[in-house]
Scaffold this motif. Structure first.
Motif, PDB file in Angstrom:
ATOM      1  N   ASP A  91      55.587  15.466  45.161  1.00 41.30           N
ATOM      2  CA  ASP A  91      55.829  16.904  45.322  1.00 41.30           C
ATOM      3  C   ASP A  91      56.308  17.201  46.747  1.00 41.30           C
ATOM      4  OD1 ASP A  91      55.655  19.721  44.557  1.00 41.30           O
ATOM      5  OD2 ASP A  91      53.959  19.781  45.948  1.00 41.30           O
ATOM      6  N   LEU A  92      55.630  16.612  47.735  1.00 39.91           N
ATOM      7  CA  LEU A  92      56.033  16.833  49.132  1.00 39.91           C
ATOM      8  C   LEU A  92      57.449  16.327  49.379  1.00 39.91           C
ATOM      9  CD1 LEU A  92      52.746  15.806  50.966  1.00 39.91           C
ATOM     10  CD2 LEU A  92      53.677  18.108  50.674  1.00 39.91           C
ATOM     11  N   HIS A  93      57.744  15.177  48.768  1.00 42.46           N
ATOM     12  CA  HIS A  93      59.076  14.604  48.914  1.00 42.46           C
ATOM     13  C   HIS A  93      60.116  15.550  48.321  1.00 42.46           C
ATOM     14  CE1 HIS A  93      62.248  11.869  49.359  1.00 42.46           C
ATOM     15  NE2 HIS A  93      62.167  11.235  48.216  1.00 42.46           N
ATOM     16  N   GLY A  94      59.774  16.161  47.184  1.00 40.22           N
ATOM     17  CA  GLY A  94      60.674  17.120  46.545  1.00 40.22           C
ATOM     18  C   GLY A  94      60.958  18.307  47.460  1.00 40.22           C
ATOM     19  N   LEU A  95      59.900  18.805  48.126  1.00 44.27           N
ATOM     20  CA  LEU A  95      60.084  19.946  49.039  1.00 44.27           C
ATOM     21  C   LEU A  95      61.014  19.554  50.184  1.00 44.27           C
ATOM     22  CD1 LEU A  95      56.462  21.396  49.320  1.00 44.27           C
ATOM     23  CD2 LEU A  95      58.347  22.142  47.866  1.00 44.27           C
ATOM     24  N   ASN A  96      60.819  18.336  50.673  1.00 34.88           N
ATOM     25  CA  ASN A  96      61.659  17.830  51.758  1.00 34.88           C
ATOM     26  C   ASN A  96      63.119  17.754  51.309  1.00 34.88           C
ATOM     27  OD1 ASN A  96      62.891  15.130  53.016  1.00 34.88           O
ATOM     28  ND2 ASN A  96      61.572  16.125  54.534  1.00 34.88           N
ATOM     29  N   GLU A 101      73.004  28.550  38.380  1.00 36.52           N
ATOM     30  CA  GLU A 101      73.112  29.741  39.222  1.00 36.52           C
ATOM     31  C   GLU A 101      71.927  29.811  40.169  1.00 36.52           C
ATOM     32  OE1 GLU A 101      75.485  31.884  39.452  1.00 36.52           O
ATOM     33  OE2 GLU A 101      76.682  31.054  37.801  1.00 36.52           O
ATOM     34  N   THR A 102      72.158  30.286  41.389  1.00 41.27           N
ATOM     35  CA  THR A 102      71.047  30.523  42.301  1.00 41.27           C
ATOM     36  C   THR A 102      70.129  31.588  41.682  1.00 41.27           C
ATOM     37  OG1 THR A 102      72.413  29.969  44.181  1.00 41.27           O
ATOM     38  CG2 THR A 102      70.448  31.286  44.628  1.00 41.27           C
ATOM     39  N   THR A 103      68.843  31.253  41.596  1.00 39.08           N
ATOM     40  CA  THR A 103      67.926  32.092  40.837  1.00 39.08           C
ATOM     41  C   THR A 103      66.642  32.348  41.618  1.00 39.08           C
ATOM     42  OG1 THR A 103      68.663  30.764  38.948  1.00 39.08           O
ATOM     43  CG2 THR A 103      66.899  32.347  38.533  1.00 39.08           C
ATOM     44  N   GLU A 104      66.128  33.585  41.498  1.00 37.32           N
ATOM     45  CA  GLU A 104      64.769  33.853  41.970  1.00 37.32           C
ATOM     46  C   GLU A 104      63.857  33.736  40.763  1.00 37.32           C
ATOM     47  OE1 GLU A 104      64.648  37.587  43.987  1.00 37.32           O
ATOM     48  OE2 GLU A 104      66.152  36.943  45.449  1.00 37.32           O
ATOM     49  N   GLY A 105      62.787  32.982  40.876  1.00 39.51           N
ATOM     50  CA  GLY A 105      61.922  32.749  39.724  1.00 39.51           C
ATOM     51  C   GLY A 105      62.576  31.800  38.736  1.00 39.51           C
ATOM     52  N   ALA A 106      63.062  30.645  39.229  1.00 42.17           N
ATOM     53  CA  ALA A 106      63.782  29.690  38.381  1.00 42.17           C
ATOM     54  C   ALA A 106      62.836  29.031  37.380  1.00 42.17           C
ATOM     55  CB  ALA A 106      64.447  28.630  39.249  1.00 42.17           C
ATOM     56  N   PRO A 107      63.307  28.844  36.136  1.00 43.98           N
ATOM     57  CA  PRO A 107      62.465  28.206  35.121  1.00 43.98           C
ATOM     58  C   PRO A 107      62.473  26.677  35.270  1.00 43.98           C
ATOM     59  CG  PRO A 107      64.600  28.723  34.186  1.00 43.98           C
ATOM     60  CD  PRO A 107      64.632  29.205  35.612  1.00 43.98           C
ATOM     61  N   LEU A 108      61.424  26.035  34.755  1.00 45.98           N
ATOM     62  CA  LEU A 108      61.414  24.572  34.721  1.00 45.98           C
ATOM     63  C   LEU A 108      61.937  24.122  33.379  1.00 45.98           C
ATOM     64  CD1 LEU A 108      60.376  21.999  36.313  1.00 45.98           C
ATOM     65  CD2 LEU A 108      58.504  22.055  34.702  1.00 45.98           C
ATOM     66  N   ALA A 116      62.585  25.765  28.243  1.00 52.69           N
ATOM     67  CA  ALA A 116      62.203  26.050  29.618  1.00 52.69           C
ATOM     68  C   ALA A 116      60.856  26.739  29.727  1.00 52.69           C
ATOM     69  CB  ALA A 116      63.263  26.921  30.280  1.00 52.69           C
ATOM     70  N   VAL A 117      60.164  26.504  30.838  1.00 57.57           N
ATOM     71  CA  VAL A 117      58.957  27.254  31.176  1.00 57.57           C
ATOM     72  C   VAL A 117      59.341  28.225  32.297  1.00 57.57           C
ATOM     73  CG1 VAL A 117      56.563  27.142  31.936  1.00 57.57           C
ATOM     74  CG2 VAL A 117      57.567  25.210  30.678  1.00 57.57           C
ATOM     75  N   PRO A 118      59.226  29.529  32.051  1.00 55.86           N
ATOM     76  CA  PRO A 118      59.706  30.503  33.047  1.00 55.86           C
ATOM     77  C   PRO A 118      59.002  30.344  34.392  1.00 55.86           C
ATOM     78  CG  PRO A 118      59.076  31.581  30.980  1.00 55.86           C
ATOM     79  CD  PRO A 118      58.680  30.168  30.855  1.00 55.86           C
ATOM     80  N   ASN A 119      59.758  30.522  35.448  1.00 61.26           N
ATOM     81  CA  ASN A 119      59.247  30.604  36.833  1.00 61.26           C
ATOM     82  C   ASN A 119      58.607  29.326  37.374  1.00 61.26           C
ATOM     83  OD1 ASN A 119      59.364  33.322  35.624  1.00 61.26           O
ATOM     84  ND2 ASN A 119      58.909  33.945  37.724  1.00 61.26           N
ATOM     85  N   LEU A 120      58.430  28.313  36.534  1.00 54.72           N
ATOM     86  CA  LEU A 120      57.653  27.161  36.989  1.00 54.72           C
ATOM     87  C   LEU A 120      58.382  26.358  38.063  1.00 54.72           C
ATOM     88  CD1 LEU A 120      54.981  25.835  36.685  1.00 54.72           C
ATOM     89  CD2 LEU A 120      55.875  24.413  34.840  1.00 54.72           C
ATOM     90  N   THR A 135      58.974  26.139  45.592  1.00 52.73           N
ATOM     91  CA  THR A 135      58.811  27.040  46.744  1.00 52.73           C
ATOM     92  C   THR A 135      57.364  27.496  46.887  1.00 52.73           C
ATOM     93  OG1 THR A 135      59.253  29.013  45.426  1.00 52.73           O
ATOM     94  CG2 THR A 135      61.152  27.916  46.407  1.00 52.73           C
ATOM     95  N   HIS A 136      56.515  27.044  45.935  1.00 55.62           N
ATOM     96  CA  HIS A 136      55.115  27.462  45.905  1.00 55.62           C
ATOM     97  C   HIS A 136      55.023  28.984  45.857  1.00 55.62           C
ATOM     98  CE1 HIS A 136      53.616  23.315  47.498  1.00 55.62           C
ATOM     99  NE2 HIS A 136      54.409  23.231  46.475  1.00 55.62           N
ATOM    100  N   ASP A 137      55.964  29.603  45.122  1.00 52.64           N
ATOM    101  CA  ASP A 137      55.999  31.053  44.959  1.00 52.64           C
ATOM    102  C   ASP A 137      56.693  31.319  43.627  1.00 52.64           C
ATOM    103  OD1 ASP A 137      56.553  33.757  44.938  1.00 52.64           O
ATOM    104  OD2 ASP A 137      57.854  33.719  46.716  1.00 52.64           O
ATOM    105  N   LEU A 138      56.046  32.133  42.754  1.00 49.60           N
ATOM    106  CA  LEU A 138      56.588  32.359  41.404  1.00 49.60           C
ATOM    107  C   LEU A 138      58.004  32.946  41.427  1.00 49.60           C
ATOM    108  CD1 LEU A 138      53.663  33.775  39.241  1.00 49.60           C
ATOM    109  CD2 LEU A 138      55.017  31.726  38.803  1.00 49.60           C
TER     110      LEU A 138
END
Lengths: 449, 348
Positions: free
Chosen positions: A236-241, A258-265, A283-287, A293-296
């Motif tokens: 997970d940390l590597h992903g953030l990096n 597309e650049t998205t706020e609240g991107a689904p997984l 998809a799972v919304p917002n995941l 970003t550790h933010d929904l």
């Protein structure tokens, strides 16, 4: 096919074959040292026998790693001369230090580690084992430092189109290096843990209810159960990096256009690069935003922001899912097995079979992870500095690359099959008073001939 | 072509690295040469036990030996990146075959003791083929290098000739190593192999020495001006002397093994290997003189191909500390496994 693509396929084939074996020897060395130290301390003969068995696996894996590694060192020149011409001032010393500090040490003390018992004192033999471990890990350190630098270059300046080193500390400990290093070491640990658990389970299943196999199984599943949660956190940390330094790669991993706020997984999707959208999304919304970003409602950059300079989406998207899927499977299998082994001392046959099936699961995860990160870097060879196409050999014809590709592929396929068969054969042979060879292995070997 | 500033790092660092590279290559050729030679002599063994002994004689060493190739090519790669690209793209095919050979040799050696017993002979054959292929390809690479990458049929024929010569030379080293490391019937056989290989190598070296100046004009000029000819004459003369001496030695050793004079054998068992090494060192010196200061003949000099001085400097100081350490533990390895080859066992 064009020469550039062929050269890439050939390099991918070589590096895929190569990575299989260091990923075993790096952690297996330390495990052998553990066996050796346990035996020195307790005098329990089982530890010595475990050492005796796994050192053979180590020897074989090491030989495979050495010969395929030599291929790699030549391939820089044969297929990618532009790489050394542009960034040789940086890549060179890192590679040189690998050979000087690690390669000779492991190759020399390996002889003593393998055949030295009885010729040198027990203490020297333990020391030789330790030096081989340090050697393999140092080797990984230098190679990962270089590889990380290619992803997140730092500590250099360009003069007349050639990279020159400015700050070696910044080059070696570049922004992604610590994450990549720990991620790889843990991956090696997991690969070995599942290999040990799998081969031990195989021995138990083939009727060899020996103490060694039980002990091996216990060590294997315990190690796996301990390492996998660590690996998930580090991953997970590597992903953030990566999100910070290579957002285009993350967008491809997520299949996000597309650049998205609240991107689904996306759990499943078929990315289509020509239409620049996904088919059959599940998809799972917002995941994705939450994870990345550790933010929904965090913003994740989409591929359309990097049009023309992002990797091919489908291979990155899929290899990432294979890696994560493997990790989740490892988590389930190892925790279940470890709980049962520690509580009851044995495992049901079904779970043993499952572990045999997962003997090489670490390989699958490592290769998938490797593809994710390396293909995710395209079209760059060195992010923002050197494009892959600029480094390819200009004067090597397709015919030559085809010939060598065919030679390598035939050799690699044969050797990988032989390697796996011999591992299982050795696990089987080890038990002298057990029943006849298992029919499965027998037919596999017949087919391979 | 040669930097004007003769004291700066830009002048002496490339020189230091080319010498280090030469040393690594020479060590590689001698050390892995005997490994590959033993591999090529493997079919000469009369029994399974003899094959096992032959392989035991190289088992603990081959891995460390091969590392010198990695260092040699590594220095070419990191210190002379421009030449590395040119040389290796020109040698694409022989490099591929050499690598395939080295892969086969390296793993067959390990597989043969671990695979099913009935597959052992198959891995032995792979071991032989891999060794022969690697040795031949290395000779071809050398031939291409000294002929300035002559891709014409004559150039390849010349290179193939050197390939055969290198195979002969490695067999000589391998046989010499076996004389040193084995006893009894196998040792006697190794003496005979060494004699055969010596004849082949001597012809090879002579043919190459005569042909090389005609393949390259600049090498011709370097050897055949009046003053250099006399200065360099010791190299061919000494080579001829070593060959003659080796021949006499091997004949005597042959008589000793037939006559059962074990004291004589034990006293001189080191001589064939030492003689073979001397021959390689001489050939290497001749070659180094022919090529220097070029890395790619008549095209790229040592200085033109070198990396930036600051990159060379950081590697140089590392190497100054590390290379003696490497040599020290290499000596340690050879001492631990000194004496006659013993069966290789993991549990001691």
């Amino acid at each position: 096919m064009e020469a550039l693509l062929l050269a890439r396929i050939q390099f991918a084939a070589n590096i895929t074959f190569h990575i299989l074996f260091p990923s075993i020897t790096i952690a297996l060395g330390w495990l052998l040292l553990f066996f050796k130290l346990r035996h020195n301390k307790t005098g329990d003969a089982r530890w010595k026998r475990l050492y005796g068995f796994w050192v053979k696996v180590f020897a074989l894996s090491f030989a495979m790693g050495v010969v395929s590694g030599i291929v790699m060192s030549f391939q820089f020149g044969t297929n990618w001369p532009g790489f050394m011409e542009k960034v040789g001032n940086i890549a060179g010393p890192l590679l040189a230090y690998e050979v000087l500090t690690a390669f000779f040490m492991e190759a020399t003390f390996l002889g003593i580690m393998l055949y030295g018992q009885g010729r040198v004192s027990n203490r020297i033999h333990t020391l030789a084992t330790l030096l081989v471990c340090i050697g393999t890990s140092l080797s990984a350190f230098w190679i990962i430092a270089l590889n990380s630098w290619m992803h997140t270059p730092a500590g250099f300046e360009m003069r007349e189109g050639v990279a020159h080193a400015v700050d070696w500390w910044a080059i070696v400990f570049n922004p992604s290096m610590p994450y990549r290093m720990v991620h790889m070491l843990l991956a090696s640990g997991l690969t070995v843990a599942f290999l040990v658990a799998g081969l031990s389970a195989f021995r138990l299943l083939s009727g060899a209810q020996t103490d060694d196999a039980r002990l091996g199984l216990k060590v294997g599943v315990t190690l796996a159960a301990l390492l996998i949660p660590l690996q998930i956190v580090v991953g997970d940390l590597h992903g953030l990096n990566t999100l910070k330094h290579q957002p285009a790669k993350v967008a491809a991993m997520e299949g996000l256009w597309e650049t998205t706020e609240g991107a689904p997984l996306l759990l499943f999707a078929l990315p289509n690069q020509t239409e620049r959208r996904n088919h059959f999304e599940l998809a799972v919304p917002n995941l994705a935003s939450l994870i990345l970003t550790h933010d929904l409602h965090g913003e994740v950059k989409g591929l359309n922001d990097f049009e023309g300079a992002h990797p091919r989406v489908a291979p990155v998207f899929w290899s990432f899912r294979v890696m994560v899927g493997m990790g989740l499977l490892m988590l389930t299998a190892s925790w279940l097995s470890a709980a049962l082994v520690w509580r009851r001392g044995e495992l049901p046959r079904l779970l043993l079979r499952g572990l045999v099936g997962m003997s090489l699961s670490g390989w699958v995860a490592i290769v998938a992870g490797w593809y994710t990160t390396e293909m995710g870097r395209q079209p760059w060879l060195v992010q923002g500095v050197l494009r892959t196409a600029e480094a390819a050999a200009p004067n090597v014809g397709e015919g030559l690359i085809w010939t060598s590709l065919a030679v390598y592929l035939a050799l690699y396929a044969t050797l990988t099959v032989a390697y796996v068969l011999v591992l299982f054969h050795m696990a089987h042979k080890q038990d002298a008073d057990g029943p006849k060879p298992s029919p499965m292995i027998h037919t596999l070997e017949e087919q391979a001939q | 072509m040669i930097p004007t500033d003769l004291v700066g790092g830009a002048f002496w660092l490339p020189l230091a690295f080319v010498m280090m590279m030469g040393l690594a290559m020479l060590l590689y050729v001698v050390l892995d040469g005997y490994d590959l030679g033993v591999g090529m002599l493997l079919p000469g063994a009369k029994s399974e036990a003899e094959r096992d002994t032959m392989i035991s004689a190289i088992g603990p060493f081959w891995d460390a030996n091969e590392t010198w190739l990695v260092l040699g090519v590594g220095i070419l790669l990191v210190a002379f990146p421009l030449a590395h690209g040119v040389i290796l793209t020109n040698l694409y095919l022989p490099v591929t075959f050499m690598l395939a050979g080295l892969i086969l040799r390296g793993v067959a050696f390990d597989f043969r003791v671990k695979a099913r017993v009935r597959h052992k002979h198959r891995w032995d054959r792979a071991f032989f083929c891999g060794s022969a292929l690697a040795a031949f390809s290395q000779g071809v690479m050398l031939g291409q290098l000294v002929s300035g990458f002559d891709g014409a049929p004559m150039g390849w024929l010349f290179s193939a000739g050197i390939g055969v010569g290198v195979m002969g030379g490695y067999c000589l080293l391998g046989a010499g190593w076996l004389v040193l490391k084995t006893e009894g019937r196998l040792q006697a056989a190794a003496v005979r192999w060494a004699r055969g290989a010596l004849v082949l190598s001597a012809f090879g070296i002579a043919a190459v020495s005569v042909a090389t100046p005609f393949m390259s004009e600049s090498i011709f000029d370097k050897w055949f001006s009046v003053e250099t000819l006399f200065a360099l004459l010791p190299i061919p003369l000494m080579s001829a002397a070593v060959v003659a001496l080796l021949f006499v030695f091997l004949t005597r050793l042959g008589q000793d093994t037939v006559g059962g004079n074990t004291r004589g054998i034990e006293r001189w068992a080191w001589a064939p290997f030492a003689g073979a090494v001397a021959l390689f060192v001489l050939a290497f010196m001749g070659l180094a003189y022919s090529l220097f200061p070029y890395l790619v003949l008549d095209r790229i000099t040592v200085w033109e191909a070198a990396s930036a001085p600051e990159s060379l400097a950081i590697m140089f100081w590392g190497a100054i500390i590390v290379v003696p350490t490497i040599l020290a533990y290499t000596v340690f390895l050879y001492r631990v496994f000194g004496g006659k080859a013993q069966p290789l066992r993991y549990d001691g």
